[in-house]
Design a protein around this motif. Structure first.
Motif, short mmCIF file in Angstrom:
data_model
loop_
_atom_site.label_atom_id
_atom_site.label_comp_id
_atom_site.label_asym_id
_atom_site.label_seq_id
_atom_site.Cartn_x
_atom_site.Cartn_y
_atom_site.Cartn_z
N VAL A 197 0.89 -1.12 0.22
CA VAL A 197 -0.06 0.09 0.15
C VAL A 197 0.86 1.29 -0.29
O VAL A 197 1.77 1.48 0.78
N GLU A 198 0.72 2.03 -1.01
CA GLU A 198 1.63 3.29 -1.01
C GLU A 198 0.93 4.32 0.17
O GLU A 198 1.58 4.86 0.67
N TYR A 199 -0.53 4.63 0.21
CA TYR A 199 -1.20 5.33 0.86
C TYR A 199 -2.60 5.33 1.28
O TYR A 199 -3.01 4.38 0.20
N PHE A 200 -3.27 5.55 2.02
CA PHE A 200 -4.74 5.62 1.93
C PHE A 200 -5.25 6.90 2.42
O PHE A 200 -4.54 7.53 3.05
N ALA A 201 -6.44 7.19 2.06
CA ALA A 201 -7.00 8.55 2.14
C ALA A 201 -8.37 8.40 2.69
O ALA A 201 -9.28 7.68 2.22
N PHE A 202 -8.66 9.17 3.58
CA PHE A 202 -10.10 9.36 4.17
C PHE A 202 -10.80 10.67 3.79
O PHE A 202 -10.24 11.65 3.90
N ARG A 203 -11.93 10.72 3.40
CA ARG A 203 -12.67 11.71 3.03
C ARG A 203 -13.31 12.35 4.31
O ARG A 203 -13.98 11.51 4.85
#
Ligand SMILES: [Fe+2]
Length: 310
Positions: A66-72
């Motif tokens: 996983v490179e990154y994860f993003a929360f909205r």
């Protein structure tokens, strides 16, 4: 409580060896919808019932994971609120201009104690779910829902050290609740923490691993057990490597199949699970019931499931 603050995992960036193989797996076979072309080393997908432009980014790289994860988050002002709180906690917070990530508003970017890079953003352009917003009907045109019939990107499970610090950030700063946890029978060491910001049994989970920034799986929601069985049929047809075939988790009660993409990243399709509220008591499993906690139809823990991460 009305849902405010962080709403959902809105974006996950997964590293893959080969873009063409990734497109065959995620696009042609799973049926995710490719929505943006810009960088030849990246693929952008949305899932059928999502409105935002994309939720899954695949990036060509020399190693999977996983490179990154993003929360909205619900509104833009919360980005500054969370940036200040994370800085007070001691994390280095980087501000990213709108447009650096395609179709996306400004973001903050920081690294969790587990080694994972997390983003928070409030805006991403919408492309819709194949149905109008006025008199939408119930189903998009033929062909829009394809392959495994995935509904939306649902959650990620990540591995690393210091997952109790991650838990404290998600509960103390982001307002999540701990829906479930797995502890050792001997001394209550936290092996896994499941965190919810919604009515779902988890929006993100962390498992204890000695090495940081590890990726266990990204999960896609299906409508029904019928669709889960249909996905299983296609997984067999295409000879996609399976980690765990149709079963049910004790944790979250979701019915599940785990399989691998061509780069070795684990994917999940699942359906079901219970409704979680912020006042729902935390459910604790210990290692005396590891089989039932993980796979409750045969009560068998799997070495591969517990120890293979990218
Ligand atoms: Fe999962």
């Amino acid at each position: 409580m009305a849902i405010r603050g962080l709403l959902r995992v809105g974006e996950v960036c997964v590293r893959v060896f080969d873009i063409d193989e990734a497109r065959r797996h995620y696009g042609e076979r799973m049926g995710l919808i490719e929505t943006y072309q810009g960088d030849p080393d990246k693929l952008y997908y949305k899932v059928a019932d999502e409105h935002d432009w994309y939720s899954l980014v695949l990036k060509k790289a020399d190693a999977p994971g996983v490179e990154y994860f993003a929360f909205r988050t619900y509104e833009d002002a919360e980005i500054d609120h969370f940036a200040a709180a994370l800085t007070d906690y001691g994390l280095a917070v980087e501000h990213v201009e709108a447009g650096v990530y395609p179709k996306s508003g400004r973001r903050i970017r920081f690294t969790l104690p587990s080694g994972h890079v997390m983003h928070i953003y409030a805006d991403k352009e919408k492309i819709g779910n194949g149905m109008p917003t006025r008199n939408p009907g119930t189903i998009p045109d033929e062909g829009y829902i394809r392959g495994f019939r995935c509904v939306r990107l649902d959650h990620v499970l990540l591995g690393g050290p210091d997952i109790v610090k991650n838990r404290d950030i998600f509960t103390g700063i982001f307002g999540f609740t701990v829906s479930e946890e797995l502890v050792t029978q001997e001394d209550e060491t936290r092996l896994a923490v499941f965190l919810s910001c919604s009515n779902k049994p988890h929006d993100i989970a962390f498992i204890l691993q000695p090495e940081g920034s590890r990726f266990h799986h990204v999960s896609f929601l299906l409508d029904s057990v019928n669709d889960l069985f249909h996905a299983g049929d296609l997984i067999g047809k295409y000879e996609i490597p399976v980690d765990v075939s149709v079963n049910r988790h004790g944790v979250t009660r979701g019915a599940t199949i785990y399989f691998f993409d061509p780069s070795g990243n684990r994917n999940e399709v699942f359906t079901g699970g219970y409704v979680h509220y912020p006042d729902t008591p935390t459910l604790t499993w210990d290692t005396s019931q590891l089989g039932k906690a993980t796979f409750s139809q045969d009560n068998m823990p799997r070495d591969s499931f517990l120890n293979v991460l990218t």
